[in-house]
Design a protein around this motif. Sequence first.
Motif, PDB file in Angstrom:
ATOM      1  N   THR A  23      31.550 -40.602  28.410  1.00  0.00           N
ATOM      2  CA  THR A  23      32.906 -40.394  28.922  1.00  0.00           C
ATOM      3  C   THR A  23      33.618 -41.726  29.145  1.00  0.00           C
ATOM      4  O   THR A  23      34.738 -41.756  29.626  1.00  0.00           O
ATOM      5  CB  THR A  23      32.868 -39.630  30.262  1.00  0.00           C
ATOM      6  N   ASP A  94      30.085 -46.194  39.006  1.00  0.00           N
ATOM      7  CA  ASP A  94      30.878 -46.630  37.856  1.00  0.00           C
ATOM      8  C   ASP A  94      29.945 -47.406  36.919  1.00  0.00           C
ATOM      9  O   ASP A  94      28.888 -47.875  37.343  1.00  0.00           O
ATOM     10  CB  ASP A  94      32.076 -47.495  38.286  1.00  0.00           C
ATOM     11  N   TYR A 141      39.137 -39.806  40.249  1.00  0.00           N
ATOM     12  CA  TYR A 141      40.554 -40.155  40.248  1.00  0.00           C
ATOM     13  C   TYR A 141      40.897 -40.926  38.976  1.00  0.00           C
ATOM     14  O   TYR A 141      40.357 -41.987  38.712  1.00  0.00           O
ATOM     15  CB  TYR A 141      40.895 -40.965  41.507  1.00  0.00           C
ATOM     16  N   THR A 212      45.522 -45.567  43.678  1.00  0.00           N
ATOM     17  CA  THR A 212      44.521 -46.376  42.978  1.00  0.00           C
ATOM     18  C   THR A 212      45.217 -47.349  42.018  1.00  0.00           C
ATOM     19  O   THR A 212      46.420 -47.255  41.768  1.00  0.00           O
ATOM     20  CB  THR A 212      43.554 -45.496  42.166  1.00  0.00           C
TER      21      THR A 212
HETATM   22  C1  LIG Z   1      40.797 -44.917  34.047  1.00  0.00           C
HETATM   23  S1  LIG Z   1      39.598 -45.646  35.088  1.00  0.00           S
HETATM   24  C2  LIG Z   1      40.132 -45.142  36.740  1.00  0.00           C
HETATM   25  C3  LIG Z   1      39.554 -46.026  37.803  1.00  0.00           C
HETATM   26  C4  LIG Z   1      40.010 -45.731  39.241  1.00  0.00           C
HETATM   27  N1  LIG Z   1      39.584 -44.420  39.674  1.00  0.00           N
HETATM   28  C5  LIG Z   1      41.498 -45.873  39.364  1.00  0.00           C
HETATM   29  O1  LIG Z   1      42.175 -44.832  39.454  1.00  0.00           O
HETATM   30  O2  LIG Z   1      41.981 -47.009  39.380  1.00  0.00           O
HETATM   31  C6  LIG Z   1      38.192 -44.616  34.826  1.00  0.00           C
HETATM   32  C7  LIG Z   1      36.911 -45.220  35.395  1.00  0.00           C
HETATM   33  O3  LIG Z   1      35.864 -44.275  35.220  1.00  0.00           O
HETATM   34  C8  LIG Z   1      34.684 -44.969  34.837  1.00  0.00           C
HETATM   35  N2  LIG Z   1      33.824 -43.982  34.183  1.00  0.00           N
HETATM   36  C9  LIG Z   1      34.120 -43.212  33.117  1.00  0.00           C
HETATM   37  N3  LIG Z   1      33.098 -42.405  32.815  1.00  0.00           N
HETATM   38  C10 LIG Z   1      32.125 -42.658  33.727  1.00  0.00           C
HETATM   39  C11 LIG Z   1      30.826 -42.149  33.927  1.00  0.00           C
HETATM   40  N4  LIG Z   1      30.316 -41.205  33.123  1.00  0.00           N
HETATM   41  N5  LIG Z   1      30.092 -42.627  34.939  1.00  0.00           N
HETATM   42  C12 LIG Z   1      30.606 -43.586  35.745  1.00  0.00           C
HETATM   43  N6  LIG Z   1      31.833 -44.109  35.612  1.00  0.00           N
HETATM   44  C13 LIG Z   1      32.580 -43.665  34.602  1.00  0.00           C
HETATM   45  C14 LIG Z   1      35.198 -46.109  33.966  1.00  0.00           C
HETATM   46  O4  LIG Z   1      34.280 -47.176  33.889  1.00  0.00           O
HETATM   47  C15 LIG Z   1      36.469 -46.489  34.720  1.00  0.00           C
HETATM   48  O5  LIG Z   1      36.213 -47.476  35.712  1.00  0.00           O
END
Ligand SMILES: C[S@@+](CC[C@H](N)C(=O)[O-])C[C@H]1O[C@@H](n2cnc3c(N)ncnc32)[C@H](O)[C@@H]1O
Length: 234
Positions: A23, A94, A141, A212
């Motif tokens: 993802t 994360d 989020y 965020t």
């Molecule tokens: C678009 S960013 C949003 C970050 C934060 N929630 C914000 O709103 O600023 C999505 C985050 O999800 C993390 N992520 C995506 N899939 C993940 C997973 N399977 N396990 C852990 N983290 C994940 C990515 O590394 C990234 O930091």
Amino acid sequence: MTGERSHLGVTAEPVTLRPGIRTFKPRRTRITTRAEQALVEYAGLIIEMGDQPLDPATVWGADIPWVLEIGFGDGRATAAMAAADPSTALLAIDVHTPGVGELLAQVGDAGLENVRVMEADAITVLERMVPAHSLTQVRSYFPDPWPKARHHKRRLVQPAIVDLMHSRLVPGGTWHLATDWEEYAVSILECFDQDPHWEGGAIPRPEGRPITRFERRALRDGRTVVDLLFTATG
Ligand SMILES: C[S@@+](CC[C@H](N)C(=O)[O-])C[C@H]1O[C@@H](n2cnc3c(N)ncnc32)[C@H](O)[C@@H]1O
């Protein structure tokens, strides 16, 4: 869902995404000195990936509600929510090392005792380490929207993961999401609508959810943010 269950109800085999489908995409961002130092100084707050189920009572103490956040980014909103609610235990996950360091710096410097951090794929953590029907809430989020149709299989909200989440939440537990991607919001609503084990939908933005980093960018670019809350029913 299929898969053999241990005595704590953790599935023994991964049953969700096809092998190799993630993802997230690996990102290269420079790590700050503060984050790098926090990874060492507050290493005691890190939980390593393993094959054994976590026992929340051992990590945080008995009977404390247990919440999981998937994808905390720079962790600022995560730390603020944890500081505002010290009686809730938070496991923040994360895959991005600089963000893990940033969150540890904030949690460690503020002396928050209710947060533990993992650098891992949260789906694997849910499969291997989260006991069945143990979480009171999951938070995601601004999960990556993966807008191209050929990438939709990478989305966090898809039937197999929705099933997995249901199996890890206590009855009445909730999955709180927010997205700035309208088509993803519609697809999320459709996904839950088709599943009789959930209730819920779009909600007004909860006061306690700080803005965020990604959300700030979305608002600056004129996109609309939707909060969604789904409750796991029996
Ligand atoms: C678009 S960013 C949003 C970050 C934060 N929630 C914000 O709103 O600023 C999505 C985050 O999800 C993390 N992520 C995506 N899939 C993940 C997973 N399977 N396990 C852990 N983290 C994940 C990515 O590394 C990234 O930091």
